[in-house]
Write a protein that holds these residues in place. Sequence first.
Motif, PDB file in Angstrom:
ATOM      1  N   ALA A  92      31.387   2.601  12.899  1.00  0.00           N
ATOM      2  CA  ALA A  92      32.738   2.662  12.387  1.00  0.00           C
ATOM      3  C   ALA A  92      33.431   3.461  13.274  1.00  0.00           C
ATOM      4  CB  ALA A  92      32.866   3.242  10.825  1.00  0.00           C
ATOM      5  N   ALA A  93      34.806   3.443  13.429  1.00  0.00           N
ATOM      6  CA  ALA A  93      35.625   4.144  14.163  1.00  0.00           C
ATOM      7  C   ALA A  93      35.485   5.569  14.122  1.00  0.00           C
ATOM      8  CB  ALA A  93      37.148   3.841  14.244  1.00  0.00           C
ATOM      9  N   ARG A  94      35.089   5.995  15.198  1.00  0.00           N
ATOM     10  CA  ARG A  94      34.746   7.620  15.209  1.00  0.00           C
ATOM     11  C   ARG A  94      35.867   8.481  16.172  1.00  0.00           C
ATOM     12  NH1 ARG A  94      28.948   9.045  17.466  1.00  0.00           N
ATOM     13  NH2 ARG A  94      29.552  11.076  16.724  1.00  0.00           N
ATOM     14  N   SER A  95      35.917   9.769  15.536  1.00  0.00           N
ATOM     15  CA  SER A  95      36.722  10.745  16.301  1.00  0.00           C
ATOM     16  C   SER A  95      36.291  12.018  16.024  1.00  0.00           C
ATOM     17  CB  SER A  95      38.230  10.566  15.711  1.00  0.00           C
ATOM     18  OG  SER A  95      38.364  10.992  14.495  1.00  0.00           O
ATOM     19  N   PRO A  96      36.686  13.067  16.601  1.00  0.00           N
ATOM     20  CA  PRO A  96      36.435  14.510  16.318  1.00  0.00           C
ATOM     21  C   PRO A  96      36.620  14.804  14.783  1.00  0.00           C
ATOM     22  CG  PRO A  96      37.390  14.401  18.466  1.00  0.00           C
ATOM     23  CD  PRO A  96      37.773  13.070  17.793  1.00  0.00           C
ATOM     24  N   GLU A  97      37.883  14.200  14.357  1.00  0.00           N
ATOM     25  CA  GLU A  97      38.232  14.748  13.170  1.00  0.00           C
ATOM     26  C   GLU A  97      37.339  13.952  11.889  1.00  0.00           C
ATOM     27  OE1 GLU A  97      42.241  13.282  15.263  1.00  0.00           O
ATOM     28  OE2 GLU A  97      40.087  13.082  15.560  1.00  0.00           O
ATOM     29  N   THR A  98      37.312  12.508  12.227  1.00  0.00           N
ATOM     30  CA  THR A  98      36.313  11.929  11.204  1.00  0.00           C
ATOM     31  C   THR A  98      34.789  12.539  11.132  1.00  0.00           C
ATOM     32  OG1 THR A  98      35.827  10.224  12.685  1.00  0.00           O
ATOM     33  CG2 THR A  98      37.731   9.927  11.355  1.00  0.00           C
ATOM     34  N   ASP A  99      34.412  12.575  12.353  1.00  0.00           N
ATOM     35  CA  ASP A  99      32.918  13.278  12.163  1.00  0.00           C
ATOM     36  C   ASP A  99      32.923  14.494  11.454  1.00  0.00           C
ATOM     37  OD1 ASP A  99      32.241  11.011  13.814  1.00  0.00           O
ATOM     38  OD2 ASP A  99      31.863  11.985  15.551  1.00  0.00           O
ATOM     39  N   VAL A 100      33.668  15.446  12.080  1.00  0.00           N
ATOM     40  CA  VAL A 100      33.517  16.867  11.426  1.00  0.00           C
ATOM     41  C   VAL A 100      33.988  17.083  10.090  1.00  0.00           C
ATOM     42  CG1 VAL A 100      34.333  19.159  11.710  1.00  0.00           C
ATOM     43  CG2 VAL A 100      34.019  17.898  13.722  1.00  0.00           C
ATOM     44  N   ASN A 101      35.121  16.188   9.505  1.00  0.00           N
ATOM     45  CA  ASN A 101      35.273  16.054   8.262  1.00  0.00           C
ATOM     46  C   ASN A 101      34.113  15.708   7.341  1.00  0.00           C
ATOM     47  OD1 ASN A 101      38.047  17.513   7.631  1.00  0.00           O
ATOM     48  ND2 ASN A 101      38.999  15.742   8.827  1.00  0.00           N
ATOM     49  N   ALA A 102      33.854  14.555   7.701  1.00  0.00           N
ATOM     50  CA  ALA A 102      32.752  14.101   6.962  1.00  0.00           C
ATOM     51  C   ALA A 102      31.525  15.099   6.893  1.00  0.00           C
ATOM     52  CB  ALA A 102      32.057  12.742   7.602  1.00  0.00           C
ATOM     53  N   GLN A 137      38.092  13.314  26.165  1.00  0.00           N
ATOM     54  CA  GLN A 137      37.746  14.274  27.054  1.00  0.00           C
ATOM     55  C   GLN A 137      38.473  15.382  26.837  1.00  0.00           C
ATOM     56  OE1 GLN A 137      37.786  13.086  31.300  1.00  0.00           O
ATOM     57  NE2 GLN A 137      37.313  15.273  32.032  1.00  0.00           N
ATOM     58  N   SER A 138      39.885  15.317  26.604  1.00  0.00           N
ATOM     59  CA  SER A 138      40.783  16.586  26.434  1.00  0.00           C
ATOM     60  C   SER A 138      41.307  16.829  24.856  1.00  0.00           C
ATOM     61  CB  SER A 138      41.852  16.624  27.251  1.00  0.00           C
ATOM     62  OG  SER A 138      41.347  16.668  28.701  1.00  0.00           O
ATOM     63  N   GLY A 139      40.887  17.841  24.222  1.00  0.00           N
ATOM     64  CA  GLY A 139      41.737  18.138  23.133  1.00  0.00           C
ATOM     65  C   GLY A 139      41.172  18.077  21.886  1.00  0.00           C
ATOM     66  N   ALA A 140      39.659  17.964  21.889  1.00  0.00           N
ATOM     67  CA  ALA A 140      38.962  17.675  20.606  1.00  0.00           C
ATOM     68  C   ALA A 140      38.825  18.935  19.980  1.00  0.00           C
ATOM     69  CB  ALA A 140      37.389  17.366  21.160  1.00  0.00           C
ATOM     70  N   ARG A 141      38.962  19.986  20.169  1.00  0.00           N
ATOM     71  CA  ARG A 141      39.032  21.248  19.439  1.00  0.00           C
ATOM     72  C   ARG A 141      40.149  21.215  18.793  1.00  0.00           C
ATOM     73  NH1 ARG A 141      38.481  25.250  22.798  1.00  0.00           N
ATOM     74  NH2 ARG A 141      40.747  25.700  22.478  1.00  0.00           N
ATOM     75  N   GLY A 142      41.366  21.069  19.319  1.00  0.00           N
ATOM     76  CA  GLY A 142      42.827  21.254  18.971  1.00  0.00           C
ATOM     77  C   GLY A 142      42.930  20.055  17.810  1.00  0.00           C
ATOM     78  N   ARG A 143      42.370  19.009  17.895  1.00  0.00           N
ATOM     79  CA  ARG A 143      42.570  18.008  17.109  1.00  0.00           C
ATOM     80  C   ARG A 143      41.717  18.264  15.791  1.00  0.00           C
ATOM     81  NH1 ARG A 143      41.659  12.056  20.046  1.00  0.00           N
ATOM     82  NH2 ARG A 143      41.001  11.633  18.004  1.00  0.00           N
ATOM     83  N   ILE A 144      40.387  18.922  15.910  1.00  0.00           N
ATOM     84  CA  ILE A 144      39.606  19.235  14.510  1.00  0.00           C
ATOM     85  C   ILE A 144      40.373  20.072  13.894  1.00  0.00           C
ATOM     86  CG2 ILE A 144      37.556  20.205  13.708  1.00  0.00           C
ATOM     87  CD1 ILE A 144      36.345  19.002  16.320  1.00  0.00           C
ATOM     88  N   GLU A 145      41.109  21.499  14.669  1.00  0.00           N
ATOM     89  CA  GLU A 145      41.868  22.335  14.013  1.00  0.00           C
ATOM     90  C   GLU A 145      43.008  21.838  13.310  1.00  0.00           C
ATOM     91  OE1 GLU A 145      40.830  26.126  17.371  1.00  0.00           O
ATOM     92  OE2 GLU A 145      42.773  24.883  17.373  1.00  0.00           O
ATOM     93  N   ALA A 146      43.618  20.706  13.988  1.00  0.00           N
ATOM     94  CA  ALA A 146      44.896  20.293  12.950  1.00  0.00           C
ATOM     95  C   ALA A 146      44.329  19.560  11.853  1.00  0.00           C
ATOM     96  CB  ALA A 146      45.572  19.460  14.189  1.00  0.00           C
ATOM     97  N   ALA A 147      43.352  18.926  12.046  1.00  0.00           N
ATOM     98  CA  ALA A 147      43.003  17.962  10.878  1.00  0.00           C
ATOM     99  C   ALA A 147      42.259  19.051   9.824  1.00  0.00           C
ATOM    100  CB  ALA A 147      41.897  17.265  11.411  1.00  0.00           C
ATOM    101  N   THR A 148      41.590  19.849   9.948  1.00  0.00           N
ATOM    102  CA  THR A 148      40.811  20.853   9.140  1.00  0.00           C
ATOM    103  C   THR A 148      41.184  21.926   8.684  1.00  0.00           C
ATOM    104  OG1 THR A 148      39.584  22.041  10.787  1.00  0.00           O
ATOM    105  CG2 THR A 148      38.789  20.189   9.900  1.00  0.00           C
ATOM    106  N   GLY A 149      42.788  22.683   9.545  1.00  0.00           N
ATOM    107  CA  GLY A 149      43.044  23.820   8.951  1.00  0.00           C
ATOM    108  C   GLY A 149      42.201  24.983   9.173  1.00  0.00           C
TER     109      GLY A 149
END
Length: 389
Positions: free
Chosen positions: A117-127, A172-184
């Motif tokens: 399934a489609a993966r991203s930093p947000e979906t992996d870490v939230n799951a 390559q860029s911004g993975a940590r920022g995206r996780i922070e925005a999605a999880t708070g």
Amino acid sequence: MTTVDPGTPTWLRAHNDRTALRLLLEHGPLSRSRLGALSGLSKPTAGQMIARLERAGIIEPMGEVAATRGPNAVVYGVRRDVVTGVAVSILADTIEAVLTDPVDSDRPVVVLPVTDAARSPETDVNAAIDAACRAAGVDRSSVSVVAIGVQAAVDVAADELSFTDTLPGWPQSGARGRIEAATGMIVILDNDVNLAAVAERARGAMTDASGFTYLWLGDGLGVGLDIDGRIQRGAAGSAGEIGYLEVPRSAAALDPAAVDFTDLLGGPAVAALLGAPHLPLVEALRGADDGAWERIAERVGLLLAPVVSLFDPAAIVLGGPTGVAGGERLAALIQRRVDEGLYPRVDLRASRPHVAVRASATGDQSILLGARQLLVAHLRDRLETSIAI
């Protein structure tokens, strides 16, 4: 945060409370008298520290111990639910996660399969966070920080990843920022081998070492460099990416097609060496006999030559799937080669100090354990700084 002048009653109370918290974290639940004895303070003062920490919601009663005279004494311990985090290891085919608290309690580890399934930093870490909280029976609202190990070089300052072959959907860029925005949440992102070295320092074979080099042998290769308890990550987080180093000419006798050390000693190369190129590395390693470990040790010997030359370590720890499977047997074979000399030049060999080769003692979840150790330190700092001085 409000600060006060040292030596004032307010400062002394906060200082004593921080001391009490450290002792409770180090020793576990304590009675008032035991806390007084360990802190060197009187029982009444110890009782006041306990009362303040309990009112702050940091500690709570955790039972009683029999007293020599009089009623049983109540023991107090740090609450496990006041602040928590989740440790995550993003592997090529699975995601591992576990809830972590300041006491470093044992919690169930969850293993999530990586699907197409489609993966991203947000979906992996939230799951991973949701699964870890469900397994531990803890509400996600208590989680404030997540520590993530990834198979990539991590430039923390730039929030950039490189060598991300096993991270589809991760930018390559911004993975940590995206996780922070999605999880708070606060997000700690680190390289997998560095976290494995953290685990080895905290709970493995190197707890008392001044420094060591951790050699990860798996589908990919990597080096974690610990100097006086600090992991050296390099200017942009790429220190230790030794798998991309070109092999020496002497490697042609072992594999004439190998260009870099991953070609020589990575997962596909080792599986082929074991006669099981169609199997994943972990499965192929189950069929390794003494002769196979000899051949693997010969290749590791070539890899250690630049490691020893560059880092001059007192000890080398073998980790990763191949290192864990080989264990003490592989370590002994490599130790023999190290003692015989890794270099063709006698003068260098004679001047080189002894290098101890050790098998990792942290098992096959060392990355997760390293992320957990980072979280425990972070959560304890959070609790301590909540006691304002």
